[in-house]
Design a protein around this motif. Sequence first.
Motif, PDB file in Angstrom:
ATOM      1  N   ARG A 181       3.085   7.209  -6.294  1.00  0.00           N
ATOM      2  CA  ARG A 181       1.918   6.323  -6.428  1.00  0.00           C
ATOM      3  C   ARG A 181       1.833   5.416  -5.215  1.00  0.00           C
ATOM      4  N   ARG A 182       0.631   4.910  -4.950  1.00  0.00           N
ATOM      5  CA  ARG A 182       0.414   4.012  -3.828  1.00  0.00           C
ATOM      6  C   ARG A 182       0.660   2.574  -4.281  1.00  0.00           C
ATOM      7  N   HIS A 183       1.352   1.827  -3.452  1.00  0.00           N
ATOM      8  CA  HIS A 183       1.586   0.416  -3.736  1.00  0.00           C
ATOM      9  C   HIS A 183       0.283  -0.350  -3.521  1.00  0.00           C
ATOM     10  N   PRO A 184       0.009  -1.379  -4.363  1.00  0.00           N
ATOM     11  CA  PRO A 184      -1.246  -2.142  -4.196  1.00  0.00           C
ATOM     12  C   PRO A 184      -1.434  -2.750  -2.817  1.00  0.00           C
ATOM     13  N   LEU A 185      -0.359  -3.029  -2.090  1.00  0.00           N
ATOM     14  CA  LEU A 185      -0.465  -3.614  -0.752  1.00  0.00           C
ATOM     15  C   LEU A 185      -0.283  -2.570   0.344  1.00  0.00           C
ATOM     16  N   ASN A 186      -0.335  -1.315  -0.030  1.00  0.00           N
ATOM     17  CA  ASN A 186      -0.105  -0.249   0.933  1.00  0.00           C
ATOM     18  C   ASN A 186      -1.108  -0.280   2.085  1.00  0.00           C
ATOM     19  N   TYR A 187      -2.324  -0.733   1.787  1.00  0.00           N
ATOM     20  CA  TYR A 187      -3.383  -0.724   2.798  1.00  0.00           C
ATOM     21  C   TYR A 187      -3.136  -1.716   3.930  1.00  0.00           C
ATOM     22  N   GLU A 188      -2.318  -2.766   3.671  1.00  0.00           N
ATOM     23  CA  GLU A 188      -2.116  -3.778   4.709  1.00  0.00           C
ATOM     24  C   GLU A 188      -0.693  -3.791   5.270  1.00  0.00           C
ATOM     25  N   ALA A 189       0.229  -3.095   4.627  1.00  0.00           N
ATOM     26  CA  ALA A 189       1.621  -3.081   5.096  1.00  0.00           C
ATOM     27  C   ALA A 189       1.877  -1.818   5.903  1.00  0.00           C
ATOM     28  N   ARG A 190       2.809  -1.907   6.844  1.00  0.00           N
ATOM     29  CA  ARG A 190       3.064  -0.752   7.709  1.00  0.00           C
ATOM     30  C   ARG A 190       3.845   0.351   7.001  1.00  0.00           C
ATOM     31  N   ASP A 191       4.569  -0.017   5.918  1.00  0.00           N
ATOM     32  CA  ASP A 191       5.301   0.992   5.153  1.00  0.00           C
ATOM     33  C   ASP A 191       5.589   0.434   3.763  1.00  0.00           C
ATOM     34  N   LEU A 192       6.166   1.262   2.898  1.00  0.00           N
ATOM     35  CA  LEU A 192       6.403   0.871   1.514  1.00  0.00           C
ATOM     36  C   LEU A 192       7.377  -0.294   1.413  1.00  0.00           C
ATOM     37  N   LYS A 193       8.434  -0.286   2.194  1.00  0.00           N
ATOM     38  CA  LYS A 193       9.409  -1.381   2.136  1.00  0.00           C
ATOM     39  C   LYS A 193       8.756  -2.712   2.507  1.00  0.00           C
ATOM     40  N   SER A 194       7.880  -2.683   3.478  1.00  0.00           N
ATOM     41  CA  SER A 194       7.181  -3.915   3.876  1.00  0.00           C
ATOM     42  C   SER A 194       6.242  -4.386   2.777  1.00  0.00           C
ATOM     43  N   ALA A 195       5.592  -3.434   2.091  1.00  0.00           N
ATOM     44  CA  ALA A 195       4.681  -3.789   1.003  1.00  0.00           C
ATOM     45  C   ALA A 195       5.442  -4.458  -0.141  1.00  0.00           C
ATOM     46  N   ILE A 196       6.613  -3.929  -0.478  1.00  0.00           N
ATOM     47  CA  ILE A 196       7.432  -4.498  -1.549  1.00  0.00           C
ATOM     48  C   ILE A 196       7.886  -5.910  -1.186  1.00  0.00           C
ATOM     49  N   ALA A 197       8.325  -6.088   0.061  1.00  0.00           N
ATOM     50  CA  ALA A 197       8.773  -7.405   0.512  1.00  0.00           C
ATOM     51  C   ALA A 197       7.627  -8.418   0.505  1.00  0.00           C
ATOM     52  N   ARG A 198       6.454  -7.979   0.937  1.00  0.00           N
ATOM     53  CA  ARG A 198       5.293  -8.872   0.971  1.00  0.00           C
ATOM     54  C   ARG A 198       4.865  -9.269  -0.442  1.00  0.00           C
ATOM     55  N   GLU A 199       4.921  -8.339  -1.380  1.00  0.00           N
ATOM     56  CA  GLU A 199       4.547  -8.659  -2.753  1.00  0.00           C
ATOM     57  C   GLU A 199       5.499  -9.698  -3.349  1.00  0.00           C
ATOM     58  N   ALA A 200       6.799  -9.526  -3.102  1.00  0.00           N
ATOM     59  CA  ALA A 200       7.779 -10.496  -3.605  1.00  0.00           C
ATOM     60  C   ALA A 200       7.493 -11.887  -3.054  1.00  0.00           C
ATOM     61  N   GLU A 201       7.097 -11.951  -1.806  1.00  0.00           N
ATOM     62  CA  GLU A 201       6.763 -13.231  -1.174  1.00  0.00           C
ATOM     63  C   GLU A 201       5.540 -13.865  -1.827  1.00  0.00           C
ATOM     64  N   LEU A 202       4.523 -13.064  -2.092  1.00  0.00           N
ATOM     65  CA  LEU A 202       3.290 -13.578  -2.679  1.00  0.00           C
ATOM     66  C   LEU A 202       3.483 -14.038  -4.127  1.00  0.00           C
ATOM     67  N   LEU A 203       4.420 -13.422  -4.821  1.00  0.00           N
ATOM     68  CA  LEU A 203       4.642 -13.735  -6.233  1.00  0.00           C
ATOM     69  C   LEU A 203       5.751 -14.762  -6.447  1.00  0.00           C
ATOM     70  N   ALA A 204       6.305 -15.300  -5.379  1.00  0.00           N
ATOM     71  CA  ALA A 204       7.468 -16.184  -5.481  1.00  0.00           C
ATOM     72  C   ALA A 204       7.211 -17.390  -6.380  1.00  0.00           C
ATOM     73  N   ASP A 205       6.044 -18.001  -6.276  1.00  0.00           N
ATOM     74  CA  ASP A 205       5.757 -19.183  -7.086  1.00  0.00           C
ATOM     75  C   ASP A 205       5.669 -18.832  -8.572  1.00  0.00           C
ATOM     76  N   LEU A 206       5.100 -17.675  -8.885  1.00  0.00           N
ATOM     77  CA  LEU A 206       5.044 -17.241 -10.277  1.00  0.00           C
ATOM     78  C   LEU A 206       6.441 -16.960 -10.810  1.00  0.00           C
ATOM     79  N   ALA A 207       7.262 -16.333  -9.996  1.00  0.00           N
ATOM     80  CA  ALA A 207       8.636 -16.046 -10.416  1.00  0.00           C
ATOM     81  C   ALA A 207       9.385 -17.344 -10.684  1.00  0.00           C
ATOM     82  N   GLU A 208       9.183 -18.328  -9.830  1.00  0.00           N
ATOM     83  CA  GLU A 208       9.881 -19.607  -9.965  1.00  0.00           C
ATOM     84  C   GLU A 208       9.492 -20.317 -11.252  1.00  0.00           C
ATOM     85  N   GLY A 209       8.237 -20.190 -11.662  1.00  0.00           N
ATOM     86  CA  GLY A 209       7.758 -20.906 -12.838  1.00  0.00           C
ATOM     87  C   GLY A 209       7.859 -20.135 -14.133  1.00  0.00           C
TER      88      GLY A 209
END
Length: 292
Positions: A108-136
């Motif tokens: 399957r395609r990762h939701p951020l696949n269109y803006e990340a250079r590869d899958l590992k980068s997409a996963i890392a970027r998603e974790a960064e974007l969701l950090a505040d939700l994870a914290e709360g």
Amino acid sequence: MSSTHLQLVILSGMSGAGKSYALHTLEDMGYYCIDNLPAQLLEELLLTPQIARQNLLAVGIDIRGGKENLQETPQIIKRIRSSYPLTRLVYLYATPEVLFKRYNETRRRHPLNYEARDLKSAIAREAELLADLAEGADLKIDTSKTSVYDLGNLLRLRLDIPVQPGLSILFQSFGFKYEMPSDSDMVFDVRCLPNPYWEPDIRHHSGLETPIIEWLKQHERVEDMYQHIQSFLDYWLEDAEQVCQRAYLTVSIGCTGGRHRSVYIVQRLYEYYHQRWGNHVLVHHRELNQLH
């Protein structure tokens, strides 16, 4: 906007961490479920007549609703909590390596696949974007080593407990050789204790079985460790509930393989606190694949 009866679960987390299955589980539990809702629409949704009639509501909010909306999401949830006190934010995640493997297996395609250079980068970027939700989050669940069956059971057990009153405690045994669970609030290492693994006649038994229990009972250091952990928890659990306003707490105890020493001590703690607090106390022996 005010409701004291609606139990609202906001489900978020990493893509590939099991959110779809989690929503199916909540639906089976009687929740009215809505997936992939932009957070900005949540307050409006709660005012609709159809939702106002619900007692149990689960809403999936994640990166698919638009990364530009995530910055406002924690404040939106804070406002909702003031009017809907029975609101819980549940966050699912897994290690980058596990998420990478899951995506490769499903293709399957990762939701951020269109803006990340590869899958590992997409996963890392998603974790960064969701950090505040994870914290709360009220409850964070690491699904790296959790099957969909175990995830479903864990959600049923933890979310079936009323939000108020009482602290929900999960006692969990694990093996350090299989990685430490990252969703723990407290971790105790009991690898310093005598190890029944070196007794060939009983090593095939677990810490739930009589041969291991009797062997460990013979060692004073094992009893000392148990008593020290219990005393520590007796002292601090009240603060976790009243001062820190915690609804969920996970106490993990690890030995080398997660089959003997940690299992024995976790089971004793579970039995002790279950007698005091009843169904608010759960036990999970990770390496034995037992949860109740």
